[in-house]
Design a protein around this motif. Structure first.
Motif, short mmCIF file in Angstrom:
data_model
loop_
_atom_site.label_atom_id
_atom_site.label_comp_id
_atom_site.label_asym_id
_atom_site.label_seq_id
_atom_site.Cartn_x
_atom_site.Cartn_y
_atom_site.Cartn_z
N SER A 11 0.84 -1.18 0.00
CA SER A 11 0.00 0.00 0.00
C SER A 11 0.88 1.24 0.00
N TRP A 12 0.44 2.29 -0.70
CA TRP A 12 1.17 3.55 -0.68
C TRP A 12 1.22 4.10 0.73
N LEU A 13 0.19 3.84 1.52
CA LEU A 13 0.15 4.34 2.89
C LEU A 13 1.22 3.67 3.75
N GLN A 14 1.43 2.38 3.54
CA GLN A 14 2.47 1.68 4.29
C GLN A 14 3.84 2.27 3.96
N LEU A 15 4.10 2.49 2.69
CA LEU A 15 5.38 3.06 2.27
C LEU A 15 5.58 4.44 2.92
N TRP A 16 4.55 5.28 2.84
CA TRP A 16 4.63 6.62 3.43
C TRP A 16 4.85 6.52 4.94
N TRP A 17 4.07 5.71 5.63
CA TRP A 17 4.19 5.62 7.09
C TRP A 17 5.55 5.10 7.50
N ASN A 18 6.04 4.06 6.84
CA ASN A 18 7.35 3.52 7.20
C ASN A 18 8.44 4.56 7.07
N GLN A 19 8.39 5.36 6.01
CA GLN A 19 9.44 6.36 5.81
C GLN A 19 9.24 7.59 6.68
N GLU A 20 8.09 8.26 6.53
CA GLU A 20 7.87 9.55 7.20
C GLU A 20 7.53 9.41 8.68
N MET A 98 6.77 -7.90 11.95
CA MET A 98 6.55 -8.17 13.37
C MET A 98 7.69 -8.97 13.98
N PHE A 99 8.17 -9.94 13.26
CA PHE A 99 9.25 -10.80 13.75
C PHE A 99 10.38 -10.76 12.73
N HIS A 100 11.58 -11.00 13.19
CA HIS A 100 12.75 -11.10 12.32
C HIS A 100 13.13 -9.77 11.67
N GLY A 101 12.76 -8.65 12.26
CA GLY A 101 13.10 -7.34 11.71
C GLY A 101 13.92 -6.53 12.71
N CYS A 102 14.71 -5.62 12.19
CA CYS A 102 15.56 -4.79 13.04
C CYS A 102 15.69 -3.40 12.44
N ARG A 103 15.46 -2.37 13.24
CA ARG A 103 15.63 -0.98 12.80
C ARG A 103 17.09 -0.59 13.05
N ILE A 104 17.73 -0.05 12.02
CA ILE A 104 19.14 0.32 12.10
C ILE A 104 19.26 1.83 11.92
N PRO A 105 19.84 2.53 12.90
CA PRO A 105 19.95 3.99 12.82
C PRO A 105 20.88 4.44 11.69
N LYS A 106 20.46 5.44 10.94
CA LYS A 106 21.26 6.11 9.92
C LYS A 106 21.05 7.61 10.08
N LYS A 107 21.86 8.43 9.40
CA LYS A 107 21.83 9.87 9.62
C LYS A 107 20.48 10.53 9.29
N ASP A 108 19.99 10.40 8.08
CA ASP A 108 18.76 11.10 7.68
C ASP A 108 17.51 10.22 7.79
N GLN A 109 17.68 8.94 7.56
CA GLN A 109 16.55 8.02 7.64
C GLN A 109 17.08 6.65 8.04
N ASP A 110 16.51 6.08 9.08
CA ASP A 110 16.90 4.75 9.49
C ASP A 110 16.48 3.74 8.43
N VAL A 111 17.00 2.56 8.54
CA VAL A 111 16.63 1.46 7.64
C VAL A 111 16.22 0.28 8.50
N TYR A 112 15.59 -0.69 7.89
CA TYR A 112 15.29 -1.92 8.60
C TYR A 112 15.77 -3.10 7.77
N LYS A 113 16.15 -4.12 8.48
CA LYS A 113 16.61 -5.36 7.85
C LYS A 113 15.73 -6.49 8.36
N MET A 114 15.49 -7.43 7.46
CA MET A 114 14.69 -8.58 7.84
C MET A 114 15.47 -9.85 7.56
#
Length: 114
Positions: A11-20, A98-114
Motif C-alpha cells: 500500500s502507498w500508505l504503508q510506504l509513506w508511514w514507514n518512511q515519514e 513483526m518478527f525477524h526485523g531490526c531498525r538500524i539507525p542512519k543519519k537522515d533516515q533509518d533502515v530496517y533489515k529482515m
C-alpha cells in the motif's frame, strides 16, 4: 505509475508511514514502542509472599504467548483480520515486520533489515 509499481505488493500508505512516520522520525525512540504489542496492567499477575507482583512470571507468560503467536504468523495459520459489518479483509503485509526485523539507525533516515 512509479508509485504504483513501487507498492504493487503493498500500500502507498504503508510506504509513506514507514518512511515519514517511522524511519525518518528523529526524536529518541523509546524502547517499548511497537507497531504490534501493547502490554496493559494485569492484576492477575502472580504475587510473591509479600504480595508484590512477580514480573518475571508475567514476562515468561508473555514470551510463551508471543512465541505461540509467532508460530501461527510464520506458518500462515493466523486468521484473516476483518473490519466492519461486511467483514472487509485488512491488509496483513505488516505482519512480515513483526518478527525477524531490526531498525538500524542512519543519519537522515533509518533502515530496517529482515
Amino acid at each position: 505509475e512509479a508509485r504504483r509499481d513501487e507498492t504493487s505488493d503493498s500500500s502507498w500508505l504503508q510506504l509513506w508511514w514507514n518512511q515519514e512516520g517511522y524511519l525518518k522520525y528523529r526524536e529518541p525512540v523509546v524502547i517499548n514502542v511497537s507497531y504490534f504489542f501493547n502490554i496493559k496492567h494485569d492484576d492477575e499477575t502472580l504475587k510473591d509472599v509479600e504480595g508484590k507482583p512477580l514480573g518475571v512470571m508475567r514476562g515468561a507468560a508473555a514470551l510463551v504467548a508471543l512465541g505461540q503467536y509467532r508460530k501461527q504468523v510464520c506458518s500462515g495459520q493466523t486468521p484473516q483480520e476483518t473490519i466492519g459489518k461486511k467483514n472487509i479483509p485488512l491488509c496483513s503485509t505488516a505482519f512480515k515486520y513483526m518478527f525477524h526485523g531490526c531498525r538500524i539507525p542512519k543519519k537522515d533516515q533509518d533502515v530496517y533489515k529482515m
